[in-house]
Motif scaffolding. Sequence first.
Motif, PDB file in Angstrom:
ATOM      1  N   SER A  75      59.335  48.558  59.996  1.00 31.02           N
ATOM      2  CA  SER A  75      58.375  48.147  58.965  1.00 31.02           C
ATOM      3  C   SER A  75      56.973  48.685  59.205  1.00 31.02           C
ATOM      4  O   SER A  75      56.174  48.771  58.258  1.00 31.02           O
ATOM      5  CB  SER A  75      58.327  46.618  58.872  1.00 31.02           C
ATOM      6  N   ILE A  76      56.636  49.041  60.455  1.00 33.40           N
ATOM      7  CA  ILE A  76      55.277  49.516  60.723  1.00 33.40           C
ATOM      8  C   ILE A  76      55.236  50.999  61.104  1.00 33.40           C
ATOM      9  O   ILE A  76      54.163  51.532  61.416  1.00 33.40           O
ATOM     10  CB  ILE A  76      54.590  48.683  61.823  1.00 33.40           C
ATOM     11  N   SER A  77      56.358  51.665  61.085  1.00 31.23           N
ATOM     12  CA  SER A  77      56.391  53.076  61.462  1.00 31.23           C
ATOM     13  C   SER A  77      55.472  53.920  60.585  1.00 31.23           C
ATOM     14  O   SER A  77      54.729  54.786  61.077  1.00 31.23           O
ATOM     15  CB  SER A  77      57.823  53.611  61.368  1.00 31.23           C
ATOM     16  N   SER A  78      55.488  53.671  59.282  1.00 35.81           N
ATOM     17  CA  SER A  78      54.688  54.480  58.355  1.00 35.81           C
ATOM     18  C   SER A  78      53.183  54.280  58.559  1.00 35.81           C
ATOM     19  O   SER A  78      52.387  55.169  58.243  1.00 35.81           O
ATOM     20  CB  SER A  78      55.059  54.151  56.904  1.00 35.81           C
ATOM     21  N   ILE A 100      50.274  67.030  60.880  1.00 34.93           N
ATOM     22  CA  ILE A 100      51.416  66.134  61.090  1.00 34.93           C
ATOM     23  C   ILE A 100      52.195  65.922  59.798  1.00 34.93           C
ATOM     24  O   ILE A 100      53.387  65.601  59.825  1.00 34.93           O
ATOM     25  CB  ILE A 100      50.920  64.783  61.667  1.00 34.93           C
ATOM     26  N   SER A 101      51.560  66.109  58.655  1.00 34.48           N
ATOM     27  CA  SER A 101      52.281  65.964  57.389  1.00 34.48           C
ATOM     28  C   SER A 101      53.468  66.927  57.310  1.00 34.48           C
ATOM     29  O   SER A 101      54.455  66.648  56.627  1.00 34.48           O
ATOM     30  CB  SER A 101      51.333  66.189  56.209  1.00 34.48           C
ATOM     31  N   LEU A 102      53.389  68.056  58.018  1.00 35.89           N
ATOM     32  CA  LEU A 102      54.492  69.018  58.028  1.00 35.89           C
ATOM     33  C   LEU A 102      55.705  68.490  58.785  1.00 35.89           C
ATOM     34  O   LEU A 102      56.803  69.038  58.656  1.00 35.89           O
ATOM     35  CB  LEU A 102      54.035  70.341  58.663  1.00 35.89           C
ATOM     36  N   MET A 103      55.511  67.432  59.558  1.00 34.87           N
ATOM     37  CA  MET A 103      56.617  66.851  60.336  1.00 34.87           C
ATOM     38  C   MET A 103      57.386  65.794  59.550  1.00 34.87           C
ATOM     39  O   MET A 103      58.335  65.206  60.073  1.00 34.87           O
ATOM     40  CB  MET A 103      56.067  66.234  61.623  1.00 34.87           C
ATOM     41  N   LEU A 104      57.005  65.542  58.308  1.00 35.09           N
ATOM     42  CA  LEU A 104      57.697  64.530  57.513  1.00 35.09           C
ATOM     43  C   LEU A 104      59.205  64.770  57.419  1.00 35.09           C
ATOM     44  O   LEU A 104      59.985  63.825  57.602  1.00 35.09           O
ATOM     45  CB  LEU A 104      57.089  64.444  56.113  1.00 35.09           C
ATOM     46  N   THR A 161      65.236  59.397  61.013  1.00 37.91           N
ATOM     47  CA  THR A 161      65.534  58.083  60.435  1.00 37.91           C
ATOM     48  C   THR A 161      66.971  58.026  59.935  1.00 37.91           C
ATOM     49  O   THR A 161      67.695  57.044  60.176  1.00 37.91           O
ATOM     50  CB  THR A 161      64.573  57.777  59.269  1.00 37.91           C
ATOM     51  N   ALA A 162      67.410  59.074  59.251  1.00 40.28           N
ATOM     52  CA  ALA A 162      68.774  59.117  58.719  1.00 40.28           C
ATOM     53  C   ALA A 162      69.810  59.088  59.835  1.00 40.28           C
ATOM     54  O   ALA A 162      70.906  58.531  59.669  1.00 40.28           O
ATOM     55  CB  ALA A 162      68.959  60.361  57.857  1.00 40.28           C
ATOM     56  N   LEU A 163      69.488  59.676  60.992  1.00 41.64           N
ATOM     57  CA  LEU A 163      70.430  59.721  62.113  1.00 41.64           C
ATOM     58  C   LEU A 163      70.393  58.465  62.980  1.00 41.64           C
ATOM     59  O   LEU A 163      71.271  58.266  63.821  1.00 41.64           O
ATOM     60  CB  LEU A 163      70.123  60.937  62.997  1.00 41.64           C
ATOM     61  N   SER A 164      69.386  57.634  62.790  1.00 44.53           N
ATOM     62  CA  SER A 164      69.232  56.447  63.630  1.00 44.53           C
ATOM     63  C   SER A 164      70.311  55.414  63.321  1.00 44.53           C
ATOM     64  O   SER A 164      71.006  55.488  62.302  1.00 44.53           O
ATOM     65  CB  SER A 164      67.848  55.826  63.415  1.00 44.53           C
ATOM     66  N   ASP A 165      70.436  54.428  64.225  1.00 42.43           N
ATOM     67  CA  ASP A 165      71.441  53.377  64.064  1.00 42.43           C
ATOM     68  C   ASP A 165      70.892  52.121  63.391  1.00 42.43           C
ATOM     69  O   ASP A 165      71.518  51.070  63.438  1.00 42.43           O
ATOM     70  CB  ASP A 165      72.022  52.997  65.434  1.00 42.43           C
ATOM     71  N   PHE A 192      63.808  52.072  53.534  1.00 42.07           N
ATOM     72  CA  PHE A 192      62.408  51.618  53.581  1.00 42.07           C
ATOM     73  C   PHE A 192      61.539  52.611  54.340  1.00 42.07           C
ATOM     74  O   PHE A 192      60.441  52.974  53.887  1.00 42.07           O
ATOM     75  CB  PHE A 192      62.318  50.240  54.236  1.00 42.07           C
ATOM     76  N   VAL A 193      62.000  53.066  55.510  1.00 42.87           N
ATOM     77  CA  VAL A 193      61.220  54.000  56.328  1.00 42.87           C
ATOM     78  C   VAL A 193      60.994  55.305  55.575  1.00 42.87           C
ATOM     79  O   VAL A 193      59.868  55.824  55.517  1.00 42.87           O
ATOM     80  CB  VAL A 193      61.922  54.270  57.676  1.00 42.87           C
ATOM     81  N   ILE A 194      62.046  55.846  54.992  1.00 40.28           N
ATOM     82  CA  ILE A 194      61.944  57.130  54.293  1.00 40.28           C
ATOM     83  C   ILE A 194      60.999  57.025  53.097  1.00 40.28           C
ATOM     84  O   ILE A 194      60.107  57.860  52.908  1.00 40.28           O
ATOM     85  CB  ILE A 194      63.336  57.618  53.856  1.00 40.28           C
ATOM     86  N   VAL A 195      61.187  55.965  52.292  1.00 41.94           N
ATOM     87  CA  VAL A 195      60.332  55.786  51.104  1.00 41.94           C
ATOM     88  C   VAL A 195      58.880  55.556  51.514  1.00 41.94           C
ATOM     89  O   VAL A 195      57.953  56.125  50.916  1.00 41.94           O
ATOM     90  CB  VAL A 195      60.847  54.614  50.246  1.00 41.94           C
ATOM     91  N   SER A 196      58.660  54.744  52.536  1.00 34.17           N
ATOM     92  CA  SER A 196      57.287  54.449  52.967  1.00 34.17           C
ATOM     93  C   SER A 196      56.608  55.694  53.535  1.00 34.17           C
ATOM     94  O   SER A 196      55.407  55.909  53.317  1.00 34.17           O
ATOM     95  CB  SER A 196      57.275  53.311  53.988  1.00 34.17           C
ATOM     96  N   HIS A 197      57.349  56.533  54.256  1.00 43.21           N
ATOM     97  CA  HIS A 197      56.775  57.765  54.796  1.00 43.21           C
ATOM     98  C   HIS A 197      56.390  58.739  53.672  1.00 43.21           C
ATOM     99  O   HIS A 197      55.329  59.362  53.714  1.00 43.21           O
ATOM    100  CB  HIS A 197      57.756  58.435  55.757  1.00 43.21           C
ATOM    101  N   ILE A 198      57.272  58.865  52.684  1.00 44.09           N
ATOM    102  CA  ILE A 198      56.967  59.743  51.548  1.00 44.09           C
ATOM    103  C   ILE A 198      55.765  59.209  50.782  1.00 44.09           C
ATOM    104  O   ILE A 198      54.875  59.972  50.363  1.00 44.09           O
ATOM    105  CB  ILE A 198      58.194  59.868  50.617  1.00 44.09           C
ATOM    106  N   THR A 199      55.698  57.886  50.608  1.00 45.99           N
ATOM    107  CA  THR A 199      54.566  57.257  49.935  1.00 45.99           C
ATOM    108  C   THR A 199      53.264  57.517  50.675  1.00 45.99           C
ATOM    109  O   THR A 199      52.224  57.810  50.072  1.00 45.99           O
ATOM    110  CB  THR A 199      54.795  55.733  49.804  1.00 45.99           C
TER     111      THR A 199
END
Length: 420
Positions: free
Chosen positions: A264-267, A280-284, A291-295, A303-310
């Motif tokens: 919840s706080i990664s982004s 660092i934006s190039l590392m998105l 995130t997709a590979l995580s367990d 949530f993580v993917i959407v929040s990072h893109i946002t």
Amino acid sequence: MAKHRKTKSNDNNDENDNSELENNFQRKPNNSIVWPIFIIGFIVIILSLSSAVFPGVLISITGDGEFLEPFEMSSIGIPIIIINIISISLIILYSRQSLPKSFVNCIKNIFSFELSNKNSLLLLIIILAIYIAISASELSIYEVNQYGDFLVVEDALRIWPDGESENVYVTEQLTRHVRMALLVASDEIFDNVKVIPFLASIFLLITTYFITIKFSKKNFTGLIAVILVLQSSTFFTYDTIAVYENFWVLFYLLSIYFIFQKPSISSVFFLSSIFSKSIISLMLPISIIITALSDISKNKKIFVIVSHITVLIISFIIFQVSDSVYENAIDIDVDKFWIGFTTLASNLRFDILLLLLLLPVSVGLFLKVKNGDKNSVSLLLLLAGTIASTSILEMLTNFAMVYPYRYMPLVVFFAISASS
């Protein structure tokens, strides 16, 4: 009654088996997705190391190396080739159990060595105390005597956050709000702009320790990773420097750590890293794949993917509204993408261990992926992503020069990968 106990025991065994199968299922990656990603990352690392061995080979592709001999070997070329052949051969022989049994047992004993949480943390404190004692004296050095670029930072410190400047380099500093806030705080609280950058370097070591444990599940490897960062010439060059501080590296590393620990706080940390250094934006894309590979659960991944893109969209809007220099700095030159790979060897020429072992470490990650370790895919992506982002930056603009400090994430991710 005995029969009932036997049935109950069998049920428990079945549950344990099912639990083990579930863990294995979560641990093993989808090969159809993982292998293409892994191969691309491997190619990026090969391209960079090819320039460490043959500095003119990629430059000649762009047509800029008219007077260069493409296959003239660098001074470090022969050591890289010899060390890589020996290291990779040993890794492959070990994986196939073709080495002498006594040697294999010795390696297994090293790999299996572990420390308790208490002892590991105690050793970490001792290591950090030694490091602080060695480096603290650098805080008294007036930074302009080390790097002339500090004059730009001083100008920015005087007018941030509401001021404006006709100097584009000062203006660029003013848009990095998180970084500037921390530098101003350091100057006002400690009357020394270098203190909080030094604290950031200390916390970078601590974060490296914990994220290594998260990937490897071993305390001892966390200590090895910290030592590998500390032996880096690049880290020691910039650890107390305000103009080339480690805020952006620390925040990005925390954003990766909290993908696994507290999604919840990664982004929040990803946003902080962008407003410390926009590269660092190039590392998105790398963060999204990790995130997709995580367990973590599917909902948390979304949530993580959407929040990072946002976060990236919000950052872009803020840069637009604040009339940042980035829009005018875009000057795309595809040829420079290839030239970007040549900067690794020159910028990290004093980090000999990294140059010698980057490929063997990547091969070790490859073998771990074959055994179903998704974390190894993430680690190789972090290695390759740092290198590729530098080449992309070279391709996109002439505004930013590639200095050694831009490879600090690679130093950290190499340390984590080598120790894991």
